[in-house]
Design a protein around this motif. Structure first.
Motif, PDB file in Angstrom:
ATOM      1  N   TRP A 344       0.846  -1.300  -0.067  1.00 17.03           N
ATOM      2  CA  TRP A 344      -0.028   0.006   0.010  1.00 17.03           C
ATOM      3  C   TRP A 344       0.979   1.242   0.065  1.00 17.03           C
ATOM      4  N   LYS A 345       2.093   1.209   0.306  1.00 15.91           N
ATOM      5  CA  LYS A 345       2.880   2.329   0.221  1.00 15.91           C
ATOM      6  C   LYS A 345       3.107   2.920  -1.096  1.00 15.91           C
ATOM      7  N   GLU A 346       2.916   1.836  -2.071  1.00 16.73           N
ATOM      8  CA  GLU A 346       2.882   2.357  -3.723  1.00 16.73           C
ATOM      9  C   GLU A 346       1.496   2.371  -4.053  1.00 16.73           C
ATOM     10  N   ALA A 347       0.437   2.119  -3.320  1.00 19.86           N
ATOM     11  CA  ALA A 347      -0.950   2.370  -3.806  1.00 19.86           C
ATOM     12  C   ALA A 347      -1.425   3.575  -3.582  1.00 19.86           C
ATOM     13  N   GLY A 348      -0.862   4.202  -2.321  1.00 17.86           N
ATOM     14  CA  GLY A 348      -1.565   5.637  -1.714  1.00 17.86           C
ATOM     15  C   GLY A 348      -1.475   5.946  -0.351  1.00 17.86           C
ATOM     16  N   SER A 349      -1.996   6.628   0.378  1.00 17.04           N
ATOM     17  CA  SER A 349      -1.589   7.289   1.681  1.00 17.04           C
ATOM     18  C   SER A 349      -1.814   6.049   2.711  1.00 17.04           C
ATOM     19  N   LEU A 350      -1.003   5.936   3.468  1.00 17.69           N
ATOM     20  CA  LEU A 350      -1.154   5.015   4.586  1.00 17.69           C
ATOM     21  C   LEU A 350      -1.439   5.911   5.954  1.00 17.69           C
ATOM     22  N   ASN A 351      -2.003   5.443   6.787  1.00 21.08           N
ATOM     23  CA  ASN A 351      -2.114   6.225   7.984  1.00 21.08           C
ATOM     24  C   ASN A 351      -1.040   6.327   8.952  1.00 21.08           C
ATOM     25  N   LYS A 352      -0.847   7.347   9.658  1.00 17.03           N
ATOM     26  CA  LYS A 352       0.377   7.343  10.474  1.00 17.03           C
ATOM     27  C   LYS A 352       0.791   6.235  11.143  1.00 17.03           C
ATOM     28  N   ASN A 353      -0.279   5.350  11.663  1.00 18.77           N
ATOM     29  CA  ASN A 353       0.006   4.172  12.482  1.00 18.77           C
ATOM     30  C   ASN A 353      -0.730   3.071  11.818  1.00 18.77           C
ATOM     31  N   PRO A 354      -0.172   2.521  10.817  1.00 17.49           N
ATOM     32  CA  PRO A 354      -0.912   1.627   9.709  1.00 17.49           C
ATOM     33  C   PRO A 354      -1.308   0.341  10.274  1.00 17.49           C
ATOM     34  N   ARG A 386      -9.695   9.732  -3.483  1.00 17.60           N
ATOM     35  CA  ARG A 386      -9.099   8.592  -3.910  1.00 17.60           C
ATOM     36  C   ARG A 386     -10.285   7.535  -3.878  1.00 17.60           C
ATOM     37  N   LEU A 387     -10.846   7.428  -2.733  1.00 24.57           N
ATOM     38  CA  LEU A 387     -11.894   6.388  -2.623  1.00 24.57           C
ATOM     39  C   LEU A 387     -12.968   6.526  -3.615  1.00 24.57           C
ATOM     40  N   THR A 388     -13.401   7.401  -4.337  1.00 30.60           N
ATOM     41  CA  THR A 388     -14.528   7.514  -5.347  1.00 30.60           C
ATOM     42  C   THR A 388     -13.676   7.588  -6.684  1.00 30.60           C
ATOM     43  N   SER A 389     -12.574   7.418  -6.813  1.00 29.12           N
ATOM     44  CA  SER A 389     -11.881   7.562  -8.043  1.00 29.12           C
ATOM     45  C   SER A 389     -11.569   6.209  -8.744  1.00 29.12           C
ATOM     46  N   PRO A 390     -12.420   5.916  -9.849  1.00 29.21           N
ATOM     47  CA  PRO A 390     -12.202   4.409 -10.452  1.00 29.21           C
ATOM     48  C   PRO A 390     -10.721   4.186 -10.790  1.00 29.21           C
ATOM     49  N   GLU A 391      -9.794   5.118 -11.127  1.00 29.76           N
ATOM     50  CA  GLU A 391      -8.515   4.844 -11.461  1.00 29.76           C
ATOM     51  C   GLU A 391      -7.625   4.479 -10.176  1.00 29.76           C
ATOM     52  N   TRP A 392      -7.961   5.239  -9.271  1.00 33.44           N
ATOM     53  CA  TRP A 392      -7.253   4.910  -7.767  1.00 33.44           C
ATOM     54  C   TRP A 392      -7.810   3.529  -7.370  1.00 33.44           C
ATOM     55  N   ARG A 393      -8.988   3.362  -7.733  1.00 31.69           N
ATOM     56  CA  ARG A 393      -9.616   2.070  -7.168  1.00 31.69           C
ATOM     57  C   ARG A 393      -8.678   0.778  -7.765  1.00 31.69           C
ATOM     58  N   ASP A 394      -8.715   1.078  -9.096  1.00 31.39           N
ATOM     59  CA  ASP A 394      -7.949  -0.007  -9.837  1.00 31.39           C
ATOM     60  C   ASP A 394      -6.671  -0.322  -9.376  1.00 31.39           C
ATOM     61  N   GLN A 395      -5.875   0.970  -9.152  1.00 30.70           N
ATOM     62  CA  GLN A 395      -4.667   0.842  -8.749  1.00 30.70           C
ATOM     63  C   GLN A 395      -4.349   0.143  -7.372  1.00 30.70           C
ATOM     64  N   ALA A 396      -5.202   0.533  -6.539  1.00 31.40           N
ATOM     65  CA  ALA A 396      -5.069   0.102  -5.105  1.00 31.40           C
ATOM     66  C   ALA A 396      -5.712  -1.518  -5.002  1.00 31.40           C
ATOM     67  N   ALA A 397      -6.559  -1.637  -5.796  1.00 29.19           N
ATOM     68  CA  ALA A 397      -7.016  -3.188  -5.965  1.00 29.19           C
ATOM     69  C   ALA A 397      -5.903  -3.980  -6.519  1.00 29.19           C
ATOM     70  N   GLY A 398      -5.134  -3.585  -7.372  1.00 28.16           N
ATOM     71  CA  GLY A 398      -4.045  -4.466  -8.036  1.00 28.16           C
ATOM     72  C   GLY A 398      -2.745  -4.488  -7.066  1.00 28.16           C
ATOM     73  N   LYS A 399      -2.617  -3.534  -6.200  1.00 30.29           N
ATOM     74  CA  LYS A 399      -1.378  -3.464  -5.109  1.00 30.29           C
ATOM     75  C   LYS A 399      -1.970  -4.644  -3.955  1.00 30.29           C
ATOM     76  N   THR A 400      -3.212  -4.446  -3.746  1.00 31.91           N
ATOM     77  CA  THR A 400      -4.000  -5.318  -2.759  1.00 31.91           C
ATOM     78  C   THR A 400      -3.753  -6.855  -3.263  1.00 31.91           C
ATOM     79  N   ALA A 401      -4.216  -7.070  -4.286  1.00 28.39           N
ATOM     80  CA  ALA A 401      -4.031  -8.389  -5.079  1.00 28.39           C
ATOM     81  C   ALA A 401      -2.385  -8.899  -4.990  1.00 28.39           C
ATOM     82  N   GLU A 402      -1.738  -7.985  -5.259  1.00 36.27           N
ATOM     83  CA  GLU A 402      -0.390  -8.489  -5.141  1.00 36.27           C
ATOM     84  C   GLU A 402       0.107  -8.972  -3.847  1.00 36.27           C
ATOM     85  N   ALA A 403      -0.376  -8.032  -2.612  1.00 35.51           N
ATOM     86  CA  ALA A 403      -0.179  -8.313  -1.379  1.00 35.51           C
ATOM     87  C   ALA A 403      -0.636  -9.972  -1.001  1.00 35.51           C
TER      88      ALA A 403
END
Length: 425
Positions: A344-354, A386-403
Motif C-alpha cells: 500500500w505504500k505504492e498504492a496510496g496514503s497510509l495512516n501514520k499508524n497503519p 481517492r476512494l471515489t476514483s475508479p483509477e485509484w480503485r483499480d491501482q489500489a485493488a491491484g496492489k492489494t491483490a499483489e499483497a
C-alpha cells in the motif's frame, strides 16, 4: 439468506466471477475499465422516493412517500432505544443524508433504511427519548410511523412484550441461510473478500452523501477481479449486492468455503478532517490503541445498526490444539498484514499508524488468517477523492491483490522448505 456459489468459468472477452449468491460478468478487454454487472436482477416492486419528519407538541411522525402500498410491522428495541419497522422489499431512492438527523423532533434523533434480507427491507429509527408507537400504516403510498412520548418503564415493558411476541411479528433476524455449498474442488486457495456493511446498515457517510457500504463494495469487486486475473487464487465475495449481512454470517461463509484467507474491507469517518490514510487491523484480545478500540467497537455494532439484538458471544474453546491453531493463525494474519502495508505504500496514503489490532468479531476465526483493511477516511477530502476514483480503485485493488499473492507465495515456500535435521545429542 440463502447463499449460492457458482463455479468460475473462463470466458472471452471477460470472465465469470464466483460470489456468494450470484455470478458477475467482468469485462477484461485491454485498455478498458473493469465493469461488473449482475447477470439478472429483479427490481423491487415498490420504491421510496422521499422522507420527512413532522413534529407536534405531543407526537412526531416519520413519513415515507412510496410508489405503492406495503404492509409494515413495527416494534421497539432497547440498548439503545429504537423503533424497528419491517417491510416487504422496498427500493429506497432517497439521499442517505435525509436520515442523519431529525431537527426539531424531541423523539426522533435519526433514521436509516435499506434492504435487510432478500425480499425484505427495514427502517430503523433512533430515539432521543422513550417513545411508544401510536400508529404504523401505509395508505395511498404514504408510510407513516407515528410516535408519542412515554415513560422509561412503559417503554421497557413494550420492549419485553415485543420480544415475547416476536414469533407473530416479522422476524427480527434475516431469513435463515441454508448452508453455503462447498465450492467445486480446485487447486486454487480460496480468498474470501468481505465488503463491510450493506442494506439498512450504511456504515460511514461522507459530507456529500457518499456511503461506506457502496465504496467498499466497489473496491471488493475490483479486488476480486484482480485476483481472478492472476489465475492462482479463487475469490469469493460475502455479499454481491446492497443487502445486510450479519457479522457471524460473514465468518460462516468463509468457513463453508474453506477459505485460506479472509479480508474485510471498510472505510471510516472522523470529526477531524485532517486524518488520512489506510490502516490494516488484525485481531487481538486487547486493542493496540484507543483508536483501534473505537473502530472495533463501532464495527462490532453493525448488527445493532440493522435492528438486531446483540447477543453474548459464545465462549471460545480452550483446548491445547485449538490454542495452538489460533496462535499459528494469528501469526499468519500478522504476516499478511505486513505484506499488505508494504504494497500500500505504492498504492496510496497510509495512516501514520497503519498496523493496529483489536477485538473485531469478523476476524476471530481461529483457523483462517484474517485482516480488516480500512481504505481511508470519508471525512478527509484527500481520501474521499481517492476512494471515489475508479483509477485509484483499480491501482489500489491491484496492489492489494499483489499483497495477497505474495502472502500465499511465502507460505508455499515455507511449506516446501526442507526440515532441519534434529541436533545431535
Amino acid at each position: 439468506m440463502r447463499q449460492k456459489l457458482r463455479t468460475i468459468k473462463k470466458t472471452r472477452p471477460g470472465f465469470a466471477l464466483a460470489v456468494a449468491g450470484a455470478t458477475f460478468t467482468v469485462a477484461a478487454s485491454p485498455g478498458s475499465s473493469l465493469v461488473a454487472a449482475r447477470a439478472a436482477e429483479t427490481p423491487a416492486p415498490v420504491s421510496a422516493v422521499s422522507s420527512r419528519v413532522e413534529t407536534a407538541a405531543d407526537h412526531s411522525r416519520l413519513i415515507f412517500t412510496l410508489t405503492g402500498d406495503v404492509a409494515p410491522q413495527a416494534r421497539v428495541a432497547a440498548a439503545p432505544p429504537r423503533v424497528v419497522v419491517d417491510l416487504p422489499e422496498v427500493a429506497f431512492r432517497i439521499d442517505p443524508r435525509e436520515g442523519r438527523s431529525a431537527a426539531g423532533s424531541k423523539l426522533i434523533r435519526s433514521y436509516r433504511y435499506g434492504q435487510f434480507a432478500p425480499g425484505r427491507s427495514r427502517v430503523v429509527v433512533d430515539l432521543s427519548s422513550p417513545a411508544r408507537i401510536v400508529k404504523t400504516a401505509c395508505v395511498a403510498g404514504q408510510l407513516e410511523i407515528e410516535l408519542a412520548p412515554t415513560s422509561e418503564a412503559a417503554f421497557n415493558a413494550a420492549v419485553t412484550q415485543s420480544a415475547a411476541q416476536s414469533v407473530s411479528l416479522a422476524p427480527t433476524q434475516p431469513a435463515a441461510a441454508a448452508p453455503a455449498p462447498v465450492a467445486a474442488p480446485s487447486d486454487r486457495p480460496v480468498v474470501v473478500i468481505d465488503p463491510g456493511h450493506g442494506g439498512v446498515d450504511m456504515g460511514a457517510t461522507g459530507k456529500h452523501g457518499e456511503q461506506e457500504k457502496a465504496i467498499v463494495f466497489e473496491f471488493a469487486r475490483a479486488l476480486a477481479a484482480k485476483i481472478e486475473e492472476g489465475g492462482r487464487l479463487k475469490p469469493v465475495l460475502t455479499r454481491n449486492e446492497d443487502v445486510f449481512l450479519p457479522l457471524n454470517e460473514r465468518v460462516r461463509i468463509a468457513h463453508e468455503n474453506n477459505a485460506a484467507l479472509f479480508l474485510s474491507i471498510h472505510a471510516d469517518t472522523l470529526a477531524e478532517g485532517h486524518v488520512t490514510g489506510a490502516t490494516v487491523y488484525t485481531v487481538s484480545a486487547r486493542a493496540s490503541d484507543a483508536e483501534a478500540a473505537r473502530i472495533a467497537e463501532k464495527e462490532n455494532l453493525a448488527d445493532q445498526a440493522a435492528g438486531l439484538e446483540i447477543k453474548e458471544s459464545v465462549e471460545e474453546v480452550g483446548d491445547i490444539l485449538h490454542d495452538l491453531a489460533k496462535r499459528e493463525t494469528r501469526a499468519f494474519s500478522a504476516q499478511f498484514s505486513q505484506a499488505l502495508i508494504s504494497r500500500w505504500k505504492e498504492a496510496g496514503s497510509l495512516n501514520k499508524n497503519p498496523s493496529r489490532s483489536a477485538g473485531f468479531v469478523v476476524l476471530k476465526s481461529y483457523d483462517i488468517p484474517s485482516a480488516l483493511l480500512e481504505l481511508g477516511y470519508l471525512s478527509s477530502e484527500k481520501d474521499l477523492a481517492r476512494l471515489t476514483s475508479p483509477e485509484w480503485r483499480d491501482q489500489a485493488a491491484g496492489k492489494t491483490a499483489e499483497a495477497i499473492e505474495a502472502f500465499f507465495a511465502d507460505r508455499s515456500r515455507e511449506a516446501r522448505a526442507p526440515q532441519k535435521p534434529p541436533r545431535p545429542q
